[in-house]
Design a protein around this motif. Structure first.
Motif, PDB file in Angstrom:
ATOM      1  N   ARG A   9      56.887  44.225  66.601  1.00 54.28           N
ATOM      2  CA  ARG A   9      56.944  42.853  66.246  1.00 54.28           C
ATOM      3  C   ARG A   9      56.122  42.414  66.832  1.00 54.28           C
ATOM      4  O   ARG A   9      56.270  42.289  68.631  1.00 54.28           O
ATOM      5  CB  ARG A   9      58.625  41.539  65.989  1.00 54.28           C
ATOM      6  CG  ARG A   9      59.547  42.483  65.394  1.00 54.28           C
ATOM      7  CD  ARG A   9      60.641  41.337  64.846  1.00 54.28           C
ATOM      8  NE  ARG A   9      61.809  41.665  66.111  1.00 54.28           N
ATOM      9  CZ  ARG A   9      61.367  40.619  66.386  1.00 54.28           C
ATOM     10  NH1 ARG A   9      61.208  38.732  66.405  1.00 54.28           N
ATOM     11  NH2 ARG A   9      62.341  40.425  67.991  1.00 54.28           N
ATOM     12  N   VAL A  11      55.730  38.557  68.812  1.00 53.75           N
ATOM     13  CA  VAL A  11      56.592  36.883  68.590  1.00 53.75           C
ATOM     14  C   VAL A  11      55.384  35.554  69.211  1.00 53.75           C
ATOM     15  O   VAL A  11      54.432  36.372  70.381  1.00 53.75           O
ATOM     16  CB  VAL A  11      57.505  36.729  69.769  1.00 53.75           C
ATOM     17  CG1 VAL A  11      58.888  38.119  68.812  1.00 53.75           C
ATOM     18  CG2 VAL A  11      57.932  37.482  70.506  1.00 53.75           C
ATOM     19  N   ASP A  33      59.862  32.314  69.406  1.00 52.22           N
ATOM     20  CA  ASP A  33      59.654  31.561  68.490  1.00 52.22           C
ATOM     21  C   ASP A  33      60.741  31.908  67.180  1.00 52.22           C
ATOM     22  O   ASP A  33      60.756  31.016  66.298  1.00 52.22           O
ATOM     23  CB  ASP A  33      58.266  31.464  67.466  1.00 52.22           C
ATOM     24  CG  ASP A  33      57.706  32.155  67.209  1.00 52.22           C
ATOM     25  OD1 ASP A  33      57.842  33.429  67.502  1.00 52.22           O
ATOM     26  OD2 ASP A  33      56.680  32.299  66.601  1.00 52.22           O
ATOM     27  N   ASP A  34      60.873  33.041  67.953  1.00 50.26           N
ATOM     28  CA  ASP A  34      62.420  33.096  66.415  1.00 50.26           C
ATOM     29  C   ASP A  34      63.580  33.187  67.236  1.00 50.26           C
ATOM     30  O   ASP A  34      64.479  33.240  66.669  1.00 50.26           O
ATOM     31  CB  ASP A  34      62.521  35.389  66.547  1.00 50.26           C
ATOM     32  CG  ASP A  34      62.190  36.247  68.122  1.00 50.26           C
ATOM     33  OD1 ASP A  34      62.531  34.566  69.172  1.00 50.26           O
ATOM     34  OD2 ASP A  34      62.402  37.127  67.944  1.00 50.26           O
ATOM     35  N   HIS A 105      63.617  42.220  74.714  1.00 49.88           N
ATOM     36  CA  HIS A 105      64.752  41.560  74.118  1.00 49.88           C
ATOM     37  C   HIS A 105      65.500  41.537  75.877  1.00 49.88           C
ATOM     38  O   HIS A 105      66.374  42.530  76.633  1.00 49.88           O
ATOM     39  CB  HIS A 105      65.607  41.886  73.349  1.00 49.88           C
ATOM     40  CG  HIS A 105      66.885  41.435  72.755  1.00 49.88           C
ATOM     41  ND1 HIS A 105      66.003  39.782  71.619  1.00 49.88           N
ATOM     42  CD2 HIS A 105      67.479  40.994  72.852  1.00 49.88           C
ATOM     43  CE1 HIS A 105      67.383  39.836  71.330  1.00 49.88           C
ATOM     44  NE2 HIS A 105      68.064  40.019  71.836  1.00 49.88           N
TER      45      HIS A 105
END
Length: 264
Positions: A9, A11, A33-34, A105
């Motif tokens: 992904r 971001v 932004d997630d 993360h």
């Protein structure tokens, strides 16, 4: 050829939260932004984009082999981001890192793996040592384990120091078949009594197709300063280097076994 980034992904970084000072390259906790927090690694730091390439390839190879690795994402840094940052060193870093960076993360509440507190079983320890010998990862020592305990499970982080052949490039074929002598400092070497079993389990999983897929994840812009003619040529070297190390795994397995005998 385009790059297949379908499994990673992207971001947009929205907020710089705090530096992670334990890292020599000034990584940071940042919000995207997630709505999630990430450990952000900057292309403008230390070893530059090569550290990001090693982080991406090392992390995704580890994940493909069944290890727990925090989700890796591409992190887009806007040109205006960080202009209000009061710390000049951090502001310079942010400005030098405009564009595509890498982030993992953030595992909130995770604690650093302590080999004195947590004893790993020989199977897992051997698999991790095998992985780090494959990747030539010099950064899993007692001083800096680069492993986290999160919800009572072990997670691997920080592979930016792996694949160090790419800092020279000129003798990568020779380095691909060399033993990994730095394994003598590996934090888990004492427990790694099942290295041959780990080799038999993990080696068949790293097929040429899988290696090609993972290497294709690397963005062109991270490969433009690699000292080879094109990003595609750089990817070809990474594919061949990793493939050659897999094929010659008995060399680094024997080195690890010999190093272990010397310390037990």
């Amino acid at each position: 050829m385009g790059v297949d980034t379908s499994t990673i992904r992207t971001v947009q970084v929205t907020r710089y939260v705090t530096p992670l000072r334990e890292g020599g390259s000034l990584p940071a906790i940042a919000e995207a932004d997630d709505g999630f927090l990430y450990a952000l690694k900057f292309r403008g730091a230390g070893q530059g984009s090569k550290a990001l390439v090693a982080e991406l390839l090392g992390g995704e190879i580890a994940r493909a082999l069944g290890f727990r690795v925090p989700e890796i994402v591409f992190a887009q840094l806007d040109e205006a981001f960080g202009r209000t940052e009061p710390d000049e060193e951090i502001q310079d870093l942010l400005q030098a890192s405009t564009g595509l960076n890498l982030a993992l993360h953030f595992l909130s509440g995770a604690i650093t793996f302590d080999p004195v507190v947590t004893k790993l079983d020989p199977v897992l320890a051997s698999r991790i040592v095998w992985l780090d010998c494959l990747l030539t990862n010099v950064d899993r020592t007692a001083k800096n384990t680069n492993m986290l305990m999160w919800h009572k499970e072990l997670w691997l982080i920080d592979h930016g120091a792996a694949l160090y052949f790419h800092h020279t490039w000129d003798n990568w074929k020779e380095q691909a078949s060399k033993p990994f002598i730095q394994v003598k400092d590996h934090v888990l070497l004492r427990q790694a009594s099942q290295l041959e079993e780990a080799d038999a389990e993990l080696k068949p999983l790293l097929t040429a197709t899988l290696i090609q897929h993972i290497v294709r994840l690397v963005p062109d812009e991270w490969l433009e300063d690699h000292g080879v003619q094109s990003p595609e040529e750089a990817r070809a070297v990474y594919r061949q280097f990793i493939g050659a190390r897999v094929a010659a795994s008995e060399i680094f397995v024997k080195e690890a076994q010999d190093a272990r005998k010397r310390i037990i």
